[in-house]
Motif scaffolding. Structure first.
Motif, PDB file in Angstrom:
ATOM      1  N   SER A  49       0.814  -1.220   0.000  1.00  0.00           N
ATOM      2  CA  SER A  49       0.000   0.000   0.000  1.00  0.00           C
ATOM      3  C   SER A  49       0.847   1.270   0.000  1.00  0.00           C
ATOM      4  CB  SER A  49      -0.971   0.014   1.182  1.00  0.00           C
ATOM      5  OG  SER A  49      -0.283   0.199   2.385  1.00  0.00           O
ATOM      6  N   VAL A  50       2.094   1.189   0.445  1.00  0.00           N
ATOM      7  CA  VAL A  50       2.930   2.393   0.513  1.00  0.00           C
ATOM      8  C   VAL A  50       4.172   2.279  -0.377  1.00  0.00           C
ATOM      9  CG1 VAL A  50       4.295   3.883   2.024  1.00  0.00           C
ATOM     10  CG2 VAL A  50       2.098   3.027   2.809  1.00  0.00           C
ATOM     11  N   LEU A  51       5.075   1.388  -0.013  1.00  0.00           N
ATOM     12  CA  LEU A  51       6.390   1.369  -0.681  1.00  0.00           C
ATOM     13  C   LEU A  51       6.316   0.999  -2.155  1.00  0.00           C
ATOM     14  CD1 LEU A  51       8.976  -0.204   1.783  1.00  0.00           C
ATOM     15  CD2 LEU A  51       8.805   2.156   1.015  1.00  0.00           C
ATOM     16  N   GLN A  52       5.401   0.075  -2.498  1.00  0.00           N
ATOM     17  CA  GLN A  52       5.342  -0.377  -3.889  1.00  0.00           C
ATOM     18  C   GLN A  52       4.376   0.438  -4.728  1.00  0.00           C
ATOM     19  OE1 GLN A  52       4.370  -4.496  -3.233  1.00  0.00           O
ATOM     20  NE2 GLN A  52       6.354  -4.915  -2.295  1.00  0.00           N
ATOM     21  N   ARG A  53       3.686   1.386  -4.091  1.00  0.00           N
ATOM     22  CA  ARG A  53       2.700   2.202  -4.825  1.00  0.00           C
ATOM     23  C   ARG A  53       3.422   3.060  -5.869  1.00  0.00           C
ATOM     24  NH1 ARG A  53      -2.456   4.940  -3.235  1.00  0.00           N
ATOM     25  NH2 ARG A  53      -2.432   3.493  -1.506  1.00  0.00           N
ATOM     26  N   PRO A  54       2.934   3.071  -7.098  1.00  0.00           N
ATOM     27  CA  PRO A  54       3.568   3.943  -8.098  1.00  0.00           C
ATOM     28  C   PRO A  54       3.559   5.396  -7.608  1.00  0.00           C
ATOM     29  CG  PRO A  54       2.010   2.450  -9.141  1.00  0.00           C
ATOM     30  CD  PRO A  54       1.832   2.287  -7.672  1.00  0.00           C
ATOM     31  N   GLY A  55       4.674   6.068  -7.754  1.00  0.00           N
ATOM     32  CA  GLY A  55       4.737   7.467  -7.332  1.00  0.00           C
ATOM     33  C   GLY A  55       5.162   7.628  -5.885  1.00  0.00           C
TER      34      GLY A  55
ATOM     35  N   ALA B  15     -18.645 -11.974 -16.008  1.00  0.00           N
ATOM     36  CA  ALA B  15     -17.727 -13.098 -15.752  1.00  0.00           C
ATOM     37  C   ALA B  15     -16.561 -12.633 -14.902  1.00  0.00           C
ATOM     38  CB  ALA B  15     -17.209 -13.640 -17.081  1.00  0.00           C
ATOM     39  N   THR B  16     -15.935 -13.602 -14.246  1.00  0.00           N
ATOM     40  CA  THR B  16     -14.766 -13.307 -13.413  1.00  0.00           C
ATOM     41  C   THR B  16     -13.560 -12.961 -14.292  1.00  0.00           C
ATOM     42  OG1 THR B  16     -15.572 -14.787 -11.729  1.00  0.00           O
ATOM     43  CG2 THR B  16     -13.235 -14.319 -11.668  1.00  0.00           C
ATOM     44  N   TYR B  17     -12.674 -12.156 -13.753  1.00  0.00           N
ATOM     45  CA  TYR B  17     -11.426 -11.760 -14.429  1.00  0.00           C
ATOM     46  C   TYR B  17     -10.624 -12.976 -14.891  1.00  0.00           C
ATOM     47  CZ  TYR B  17      -6.438 -10.544 -14.370  1.00  0.00           C
ATOM     48  OH  TYR B  17      -5.116 -10.423 -14.670  1.00  0.00           O
ATOM     49  N   ARG B  18     -10.072 -12.839 -16.086  1.00  0.00           N
ATOM     50  CA  ARG B  18      -9.165 -13.880 -16.595  1.00  0.00           C
ATOM     51  C   ARG B  18      -7.841 -13.213 -16.938  1.00  0.00           C
ATOM     52  NH1 ARG B  18     -14.021 -15.880 -19.778  1.00  0.00           N
ATOM     53  NH2 ARG B  18     -13.337 -14.663 -21.563  1.00  0.00           N
ATOM     54  N   SER B  19      -6.736 -13.945 -16.741  1.00  0.00           N
ATOM     55  CA  SER B  19      -5.458 -13.338 -17.123  1.00  0.00           C
ATOM     56  C   SER B  19      -5.511 -13.085 -18.629  1.00  0.00           C
ATOM     57  CB  SER B  19      -4.294 -14.253 -16.755  1.00  0.00           C
ATOM     58  OG  SER B  19      -4.436 -15.481 -17.402  1.00  0.00           O
ATOM     59  N   GLY B  20      -5.010 -11.965 -19.036  1.00  0.00           N
ATOM     60  CA  GLY B  20      -5.136 -11.559 -20.434  1.00  0.00           C
ATOM     61  C   GLY B  20      -6.127 -10.414 -20.598  1.00  0.00           C
ATOM     62  N   ASP B  21      -6.929 -10.165 -19.515  1.00  0.00           N
ATOM     63  CA  ASP B  21      -7.909  -9.064 -19.572  1.00  0.00           C
ATOM     64  C   ASP B  21      -7.270  -7.712 -19.263  1.00  0.00           C
ATOM     65  OD1 ASP B  21      -9.985 -10.780 -20.116  1.00  0.00           O
ATOM     66  OD2 ASP B  21     -10.679 -10.909 -18.033  1.00  0.00           O
ATOM     67  N   GLU B  22      -6.061  -7.736 -18.734  1.00  0.00           N
ATOM     68  CA  GLU B  22      -5.473  -6.538 -18.125  1.00  0.00           C
ATOM     69  C   GLU B  22      -5.551  -5.293 -19.006  1.00  0.00           C
ATOM     70  OE1 GLU B  22      -1.534  -7.215 -16.764  1.00  0.00           O
ATOM     71  OE2 GLU B  22      -2.137  -8.782 -15.357  1.00  0.00           O
ATOM     72  N   GLU B  23      -5.062  -5.417 -20.240  1.00  0.00           N
ATOM     73  CA  GLU B  23      -4.969  -4.218 -21.085  1.00  0.00           C
ATOM     74  C   GLU B  23      -6.340  -3.653 -21.414  1.00  0.00           C
ATOM     75  OE1 GLU B  23      -2.307  -4.634 -24.372  1.00  0.00           O
ATOM     76  OE2 GLU B  23      -0.676  -5.299 -23.072  1.00  0.00           O
ATOM     77  N   TRP B  45      -2.521  -0.010 -12.634  1.00  0.00           N
ATOM     78  CA  TRP B  45      -3.608  -0.989 -12.486  1.00  0.00           C
ATOM     79  C   TRP B  45      -3.045  -2.298 -11.924  1.00  0.00           C
ATOM     80  CZ3 TRP B  45      -4.637  -5.886 -14.009  1.00  0.00           C
ATOM     81  CH2 TRP B  45      -5.936  -6.354 -13.769  1.00  0.00           C
ATOM     82  N   ARG B  46      -1.902  -2.717 -12.495  1.00  0.00           N
ATOM     83  CA  ARG B  46      -1.315  -3.992 -12.038  1.00  0.00           C
ATOM     84  C   ARG B  46      -0.982  -3.919 -10.552  1.00  0.00           C
ATOM     85  NH1 ARG B  46       2.083  -4.390 -17.255  1.00  0.00           N
ATOM     86  NH2 ARG B  46       0.815  -5.794 -18.501  1.00  0.00           N
ATOM     87  N   TRP B  47      -0.398  -2.772 -10.164  1.00  0.00           N
ATOM     88  CA  TRP B  47      -0.070  -2.624  -8.740  1.00  0.00           C
ATOM     89  C   TRP B  47      -1.353  -2.647  -7.900  1.00  0.00           C
ATOM     90  CZ3 TRP B  47      -2.033   1.563  -5.965  1.00  0.00           C
ATOM     91  CH2 TRP B  47      -1.737   1.523  -4.595  1.00  0.00           C
ATOM     92  N   LYS B  48      -2.334  -1.860  -8.254  1.00  0.00           N
ATOM     93  CA  LYS B  48      -3.507  -1.684  -7.398  1.00  0.00           C
ATOM     94  C   LYS B  48      -4.325  -2.973  -7.270  1.00  0.00           C
ATOM     95  CE  LYS B  48      -7.429   1.309  -6.462  1.00  0.00           C
ATOM     96  NZ  LYS B  48      -8.268   2.426  -6.881  1.00  0.00           N
ATOM     97  N   HIS B  49      -4.424  -3.701  -8.348  1.00  0.00           N
ATOM     98  CA  HIS B  49      -5.308  -4.872  -8.306  1.00  0.00           C
ATOM     99  C   HIS B  49      -4.552  -6.198  -8.340  1.00  0.00           C
ATOM    100  CE1 HIS B  49      -8.793  -2.343  -8.352  1.00  0.00           C
ATOM    101  NE2 HIS B  49      -8.288  -1.663  -9.366  1.00  0.00           N
ATOM    102  N   ASP B  54      -3.265 -10.937  -1.279  1.00  0.00           N
ATOM    103  CA  ASP B  54      -4.582 -11.581  -1.172  1.00  0.00           C
ATOM    104  C   ASP B  54      -5.490 -11.315  -2.377  1.00  0.00           C
ATOM    105  OD1 ASP B  54      -3.797 -12.418   1.389  1.00  0.00           O
ATOM    106  OD2 ASP B  54      -4.554 -10.567   2.279  1.00  0.00           O
ATOM    107  N   PHE B  55      -4.910 -10.854  -3.479  1.00  0.00           N
ATOM    108  CA  PHE B  55      -5.741 -10.667  -4.678  1.00  0.00           C
ATOM    109  C   PHE B  55      -6.385 -11.997  -5.064  1.00  0.00           C
ATOM    110  CE2 PHE B  55      -6.055 -11.354  -9.289  1.00  0.00           C
ATOM    111  CZ  PHE B  55      -6.991 -10.386  -9.608  1.00  0.00           C
ATOM    112  N   ASN B  56      -7.655 -11.924  -5.415  1.00  0.00           N
ATOM    113  CA  ASN B  56      -8.382 -13.105  -5.860  1.00  0.00           C
ATOM    114  C   ASN B  56      -9.036 -12.721  -7.190  1.00  0.00           C
ATOM    115  OD1 ASN B  56     -10.520 -14.986  -6.274  1.00  0.00           O
ATOM    116  ND2 ASN B  56     -10.587 -15.417  -4.079  1.00  0.00           N
ATOM    117  N   PRO B  57      -8.911 -13.542  -8.227  1.00  0.00           N
ATOM    118  CA  PRO B  57      -9.524 -13.173  -9.521  1.00  0.00           C
ATOM    119  C   PRO B  57     -11.007 -12.824  -9.389  1.00  0.00           C
ATOM    120  CG  PRO B  57      -8.147 -15.115  -9.776  1.00  0.00           C
ATOM    121  CD  PRO B  57      -8.189 -14.819  -8.305  1.00  0.00           C
ATOM    122  N   GLU B  58     -11.668 -13.394  -8.365  1.00  0.00           N
ATOM    123  CA  GLU B  58     -13.094 -13.090  -8.178  1.00  0.00           C
ATOM    124  C   GLU B  58     -13.327 -11.649  -7.723  1.00  0.00           C
ATOM    125  OE1 GLU B  58     -14.626 -16.017  -5.522  1.00  0.00           O
ATOM    126  OE2 GLU B  58     -14.589 -17.597  -7.031  1.00  0.00           O
TER     127      GLU B  58
END
Lengths: 275, 292
Positions: A49-55, B15-23, B45-49, B54-58
């Motif tokens: 949430s902090v260190l790896q956050r872009p920016g 539908a649930t996220y599938r790898s390849g949907d990112e772009e 986006w990659r960082w946030k999600h 504990d990211f889950n495709p669901e």
């Protein structure tokens, strides 16, 4: 890394070092664990949430440390000018907390100027007097903020966690069975039509299916129940107004149960959580 | 009815996220939220999600029309303390986006209907998101039953660069220069005011018949300069009267200063004379003209 000077007696301001992680996480928890909205964090979660956050660079994190180099306060400024986290130890005297908050804000402003930022925006706990005073004295103005709204997904899971914590408040009821007869209200999704609560030790909360002899029935809709749980709505008034219907008409146990469901902590959510 | 290629509700599949949907997901967010996601990269986006612990495709629900993504809903499940000693599993929702051609199909309701049972299965007690009072009253509270928690969070803001003030003064100038007399007065003799505001770079406000322009420069370069603490400037949003009161108070306490006071007064009088006196001497424009 640059060592910043500080005007705070006995406390220095310096940049983050990797060895500070645990101290920062502990400081955040000590400061905010009694607020609603607190997300218990471990190293992985904090790094994400902090260190790896872009920016955000490690240099964007400032700490107030005491003579033994223990973290007493810290703040994180993103490259976009957002203060992502800001915590001042609750254990220090009020005047020192105010001074540390002021020194951190000043340090972050200096960083912001060096980064070419035009503004700094900080989500701070406005009920924390020393932090608020430090911000306002420095010319920060409070603006409207988007707030957290909630809706219940699993009523049984929610009530179980709340009532387990409040089991002492329910001791006076003995081993009663109270069934919530639920209506959706404005909520589109209702996980359970009927919820059976057994007071006693331990408290149990489960989905009710068949008839419940010897039980108290409480008719309530989910919107009204959420008002009781999260917004301080008075169960007694709701019963008297007929929004909550109790059968048989011995209102005492139902009132006690609904009062025990209320969570009254103020909510504080730093920008690093959830956004 | 004109024919369109817009998908019908039946053609929209959740539908649930599938790898390849990112772009495609990122592209939809950037198109629908140009001021936030439009300024970010796919990496954000990659960082946030995708890289969230504990990211889950669901956590990501996609909306597809004939295998093409047209919308998305993102969530993030974690432990949330709702009171001292009470922690529940909760999902923070956000980053909703639906392309214009797929809108109007009650997709929000369909998304809730699709995801709520899954969240229950995962032990999630609450779902939530950040929104304004207006949007809660108009949509989320009214239609889905969301309630606000009693927040103690305040957003505190301070300007540390000249940009916001520059834009504000430019807008003030635009409005003021609609008055021909002021334009004329400034055309005869432009005004330059040095500004030394605590915490901001020193600047000179140049008022000409064309525009009000704030440029970073030593304040003393102007014949009139004003020095004031940032805390006085910060009262501007409370209204001009409040600002003037605070400014006068700061002057009396010598926290604020005006250099070239005589020049300032003279120029104020000249501008007032140029703008106000002709206005006072002018016949009432609302006159019906029949009394002559």
């Amino acid at each position: 890394m640059t060592q910043r000077s500080s005007s705070v007696d006995g406390v220095n301001i310096r940049h983050f070092r990797p060895a500070d992680e645990e101290a920062i996480i502990a400081l955040f928890s000590a400061t905010y664990q009694d607020y609603g909205g607190y997300v218990p964090r471990d190293k992985d979660q904090w790094r994400w949430s902090v260190l790896q956050r872009p920016g955000v660079e490690a240099e964007n994190i400032l700490l107030c440390v005491d003579g033994a180099d223990r973290a007493r306060a810290y703040g994180v400024l993103s490259n976009e000018g957002r203060v992502l986290e800001f915590a001042v130890t609750p254990d220090a005297p009020t005047h020192l907390r105010r001074q540390m908050a002021a020194a951190l804000l000043e340090g972050m402003e200096a960083m912001g100027r060096a980064m070419g930022l035009e503004a700094i925006s900080a989500d701070l706990p406005r009920i924390d007097g020393p932090i608020r005073e430090a911000a306002e004295s420095a010319g920060y103005r409070m603006e409207p903020v988007e707030s957290l709204q909630l809706v219940v997904v699993d009523l049984v899971a929610l009530l179980l966690e709340i009532l387990r914590d409040r089991s002492e408040e329910l001791l006076g009821l003995g081993g009663r069975t109270i069934v919530l007869e639920m209506a959706p209200g404005r909520c589109r999704f209702l996980s359970h039509d009927r919820v059976r609560i057994r007071t006693g030790s331990p408290v149990t909360v489960e989905s009710a299916t068949g008839r419940e002899p010897e039980s108290i029935s409480v008719g309530i809709d989910l919107t009204t129940l959420m008002g009781v749980v999260f917004q301080g709505d008075d169960p007694d008034k709701l019963i008297r107004s007929g929004k909550v219907r109790v059968r048989p008409e011995d209102h005492g146990p139902a009132r006690t149960l609904l009062n025990a469901m209320a969570v009254s902590a103020p909510w504080y959510i730093p920008h690093s959580d959830g956004r | 009815m004109p024919e369109t290629n817009d998908p019908t509700p039946a053609e929209l599949e959740l539908a649930t996220y599938r790898s390849g949907d990112e772009e495609q997901l990122f592209s939809i967010l950037a198109q629908c939220h140009p001021h936030s996601w439009g300024q970010r990269s796919l990496e954000h986006w990659r960082w946030k999600h995708r890289r969230r612990p504990d990211f889950n495709p669901e956590d990501i629900l996609t909306i597809r029309s004939h295998d093409r993504l047209v919308g998305c809903f993102h969530g993030a499940v974690f432990s949330l303390r709702i009171a001292p000693g009470v922690t529940v599993s909760a999902s923070y929702d956000g980053d909703y986006a639906v392309l214009p051609e797929a809108r109007g199909n009650d997709l929000t309701s369909r998304a809730y209907a699709a995801t709520n049972p899954e969240l229950v299965r995962r032990g999630v007690a609450l779902r939530g998101g950040f929104t304004s009072k207006e949007l809660n009253e108009r949509l989320y509270g009214k239609k889905y039953g969301y309630v606000f928690v009693p927040t103690a969070t305040g957003q505190f803001r301070k300007f540390i660069g000249l940009g916001p003030l520059r834009r504000k003064l430019a807008a003030v100038g635009e409005r003021a220069l609609t008055q021909p007399r002021l334009r004329k007065a400034l055309a005869r003799r432009p005004l330059a005011v040095g500004l030394a505001i605590g915490g901001l770079p020193e600047a000179v406000l140049s008022c000409t018949e064309e525009a009000f322009t704030l440029v970073e420069a030593p304040a003393h370069r102007a014949s009139v300069s004003v020095e004031l603490p940032y805390t006085v400037l910060a009262t501007l949003p409370d209204g001009t009267t409040h600002f003037v009161r605070e400014f006068v108070r700061a002057l009396l306490k010598r926290e604020a200063r005006i250099r070239g006071m005589a020049t300032a007064l003279l120029r104020s009088v000249q501008i007032a004379a140029a703008v106000l006196l002709p206005a006072l001497a002018r016949p009432d424009e609302n006159h019906d003209g029949n009394s002559h």
